[in-house]
Structures are given as structure tokens and as C-alpha cells.
Design a protein around this motif. Structure first.
Motif, PDB file in Angstrom:
ATOM      1  N   ASN A   1       0.804  -1.219   0.000  1.00 43.93           N
ATOM      2  CA  ASN A   1       0.000   0.000   0.000  1.00 43.93           C
ATOM      3  C   ASN A   1       0.837   1.270   0.000  1.00 43.93           C
ATOM      4  OD1 ASN A   1      -2.390  -1.489   0.071  1.00 43.93           O
ATOM      5  ND2 ASN A   1      -2.284  -1.675   2.286  1.00 43.93           N
ATOM      6  N   THR A   2       2.137   1.166  -0.137  1.00 43.39           N
ATOM      7  CA  THR A   2       2.995   2.346  -0.107  1.00 43.39           C
ATOM      8  C   THR A   2       3.245   2.812  -1.536  1.00 43.39           C
ATOM      9  OG1 THR A   2       4.033   1.543   1.912  1.00 43.39           O
ATOM     10  CG2 THR A   2       5.156   3.290   0.728  1.00 43.39           C
ATOM     11  N   ARG A   3       2.951   4.093  -1.783  1.00 43.24           N
ATOM     12  CA  ARG A   3       3.061   4.652  -3.131  1.00 43.24           C
ATOM     13  C   ARG A   3       4.059   5.801  -3.157  1.00 43.24           C
ATOM     14  NH1 ARG A   3      -1.599   3.582  -1.418  1.00 43.24           N
ATOM     15  NH2 ARG A   3      -2.104   5.668  -0.693  1.00 43.24           N
ATOM     16  N   LEU A   4       4.764   5.922  -4.262  1.00 39.64           N
ATOM     17  CA  LEU A   4       5.657   7.038  -4.512  1.00 39.64           C
ATOM     18  C   LEU A   4       5.086   7.797  -5.708  1.00 39.64           C
ATOM     19  CD1 LEU A   4       9.152   7.784  -4.237  1.00 39.64           C
ATOM     20  CD2 LEU A   4       8.556   7.480  -6.617  1.00 39.64           C
ATOM     21  N   SER A   5       4.880   9.089  -5.530  1.00 39.52           N
ATOM     22  CA  SER A   5       4.370   9.941  -6.613  1.00 39.52           C
ATOM     23  C   SER A   5       5.278  11.148  -6.735  1.00 39.52           C
ATOM     24  CB  SER A   5       2.941  10.406  -6.314  1.00 39.52           C
ATOM     25  OG  SER A   5       2.080   9.323  -6.146  1.00 39.52           O
ATOM     26  N   ILE A   6       5.425  11.634  -7.951  1.00 37.31           N
ATOM     27  CA  ILE A   6       6.201  12.849  -8.195  1.00 37.31           C
ATOM     28  C   ILE A   6       5.302  13.815  -8.943  1.00 37.31           C
ATOM     29  CG2 ILE A   6       8.247  13.829  -9.291  1.00 37.31           C
ATOM     30  CD1 ILE A   6       9.635  11.143  -8.678  1.00 37.31           C
TER      31      ILE A   6
ATOM     32  N   VAL B   1       3.394  13.584 -12.443  1.00 46.01           N
ATOM     33  CA  VAL B   1       4.194  13.190 -13.597  1.00 46.01           C
ATOM     34  C   VAL B   1       4.649  11.732 -13.511  1.00 46.01           C
ATOM     35  CG1 VAL B   1       4.973  15.527 -14.123  1.00 46.01           C
ATOM     36  CG2 VAL B   1       6.343  14.102 -12.615  1.00 46.01           C
ATOM     37  N   PHE B   2       4.681  11.181 -12.291  1.00 45.07           N
ATOM     38  CA  PHE B   2       5.132   9.795 -12.120  1.00 45.07           C
ATOM     39  C   PHE B   2       4.500   9.236 -10.857  1.00 45.07           C
ATOM     40  CE2 PHE B   2       8.014   6.662 -10.282  1.00 45.07           C
ATOM     41  CZ  PHE B   2       8.181   5.794 -11.346  1.00 45.07           C
ATOM     42  N   ASN B   3       4.123   7.969 -10.921  1.00 46.99           N
ATOM     43  CA  ASN B   3       3.679   7.288  -9.708  1.00 46.99           C
ATOM     44  C   ASN B   3       3.918   5.796  -9.848  1.00 46.99           C
ATOM     45  OD1 ASN B   3       1.449   7.196 -11.619  1.00 46.99           O
ATOM     46  ND2 ASN B   3       0.273   6.282  -9.965  1.00 46.99           N
ATOM     47  N   THR B   4       4.147   5.163  -8.707  1.00 46.11           N
ATOM     48  CA  THR B   4       4.370   3.726  -8.655  1.00 46.11           C
ATOM     49  C   THR B   4       4.050   3.232  -7.259  1.00 46.11           C
ATOM     50  OG1 THR B   4       5.929   1.949  -9.179  1.00 46.11           O
ATOM     51  CG2 THR B   4       6.820   3.848  -8.029  1.00 46.11           C
ATOM     52  N   THR B   5       3.702   1.978  -7.151  1.00 41.78           N
ATOM     53  CA  THR B   5       3.557   1.328  -5.846  1.00 41.78           C
ATOM     54  C   THR B   5       4.895   0.689  -5.522  1.00 41.78           C
ATOM     55  OG1 THR B   5       1.213   0.906  -6.239  1.00 41.78           O
ATOM     56  CG2 THR B   5       2.297  -0.423  -4.555  1.00 41.78           C
TER      57      THR B   5
ATOM     58  N   VAL C   1       8.255  15.200  -4.336  1.00 41.87           N
ATOM     59  CA  VAL C   1       8.198  13.750  -4.159  1.00 41.87           C
ATOM     60  C   VAL C   1       7.266  13.479  -2.982  1.00 41.87           C
ATOM     61  CG1 VAL C   1       9.503  11.676  -3.577  1.00 41.87           C
ATOM     62  CG2 VAL C   1      10.570  13.461  -4.956  1.00 41.87           C
ATOM     63  N   ARG C   2       6.356  12.545  -3.161  1.00 44.52           N
ATOM     64  CA  ARG C   2       5.439  12.190  -2.081  1.00 44.52           C
ATOM     65  C   ARG C   2       5.430  10.679  -1.923  1.00 44.52           C
ATOM     66  NH1 ARG C   2      -0.698  14.272  -1.084  1.00 44.52           N
ATOM     67  NH2 ARG C   2      -1.036  13.051   0.787  1.00 44.52           N
ATOM     68  N   ILE C   3       5.676  10.228  -0.711  1.00 46.10           N
ATOM     69  CA  ILE C   3       5.558   8.817  -0.367  1.00 46.10           C
ATOM     70  C   ILE C   3       4.411   8.720   0.626  1.00 46.10           C
ATOM     71  CG2 ILE C   3       6.641   6.829   0.725  1.00 46.10           C
ATOM     72  CD1 ILE C   3       9.327   7.848  -0.271  1.00 46.10           C
ATOM     73  N   GLU C   4       3.450   7.840   0.313  1.00 43.85           N
ATOM     74  CA  GLU C   4       2.297   7.732   1.199  1.00 43.85           C
ATOM     75  C   GLU C   4       1.842   6.287   1.342  1.00 43.85           C
ATOM     76  OE1 GLU C   4      -1.255   9.686  -0.358  1.00 43.85           O
ATOM     77  OE2 GLU C   4      -0.378   9.550  -2.348  1.00 43.85           O
ATOM     78  N   SER C   5       1.329   6.008   2.522  1.00 40.91           N
ATOM     79  CA  SER C   5       0.732   4.712   2.813  1.00 40.91           C
ATOM     80  C   SER C   5      -0.549   4.967   3.595  1.00 40.91           C
ATOM     81  CB  SER C   5       1.704   3.847   3.627  1.00 40.91           C
ATOM     82  OG  SER C   5       1.833   4.355   4.939  1.00 40.91           O
TER      83      SER C   5
END
Length: 89
Positions: free
Chosen positions: A25-30, A38-42, A72-76
Motif C-alpha cells: 500500500n505504499t506509493r511514490l508519486s512525483i 508526472v510519475f507514480n508507482t507502488t 516527491v510524495r511517499i504515502e501509505s
């Protein structure tokens, strides 16, 4: 999240973090400075264990992004962390 390096960057940036394993459930988005994603991934379990992600300045369509500041955003489910980075061509 720890400071990304090198920052500013022009080829690849390392985004280190210390996050308890929370499954898939942890995602990285830019995001661009105007809020466009512009970018996202689990993040995979392997990336969570390593404690960092290396990112080349490509969007989800594998095209090089424009120079400028990005967030940069990291969220869970339990937290959300942000950091500003600067891409210079």
C-alpha cells in the motif's frame, strides 16, 4: 523520508526513506510544482526493504520531464511524506 541526493540532479536521483513495511500500500508519486502528477508507482516489498528508490527523470510514459522543481510524495495508509527536488537538464 531522508534528503534525496544528488539534489539538484540531472540524470538520476536517489530517494531514501525509512518506512515500516506496510505491505503493497505504499506509493511514490512525483508532482510538478503546479500539482500535475508526472510519475507514480507502488513500492515493492524489495524497495521497502532496501530503503530507497532510484528514479530517472521520466514520466509514466517514459518521456523525459522538463527542468524545474518537483515534489516527491511517499504515502501509505499510515503516513504521508513530501520533499522538494530540482531537475536540471
Amino acid at each position: 523520508m531522508e534528503p534525496a541526493y544528488p539534489n539538484p540532479f540531472n540524470q538520476q536521483i536517489t530517494i531514501p526513506f525509512q518506512i515500516e513495511s506496510t505491505g503493497n500500500n505504499t506509493r511514490l508519486s512525483i508532482y510538478s510544482i503546479i500539482g500535475e502528477k508526472v510519475f507514480n508507482t507502488t513500492l515493492s516489498q524489495n524497495q521497502l526493504s532496501q530503503g530507497f528508490v532510484q528514479w530517472s527523470p521520466l514520466n509514466n510514459s517514459q518521456k523525459t520531464i522538463s527542468s524545474g522543481p518537483y515534489i516527491v510524495r511517499i504515502e501509505s495508509n499510515k503516513m504521508s511524506l513530501t520533499e522538494k527536488i530540482l531537475f536540471i537538464k
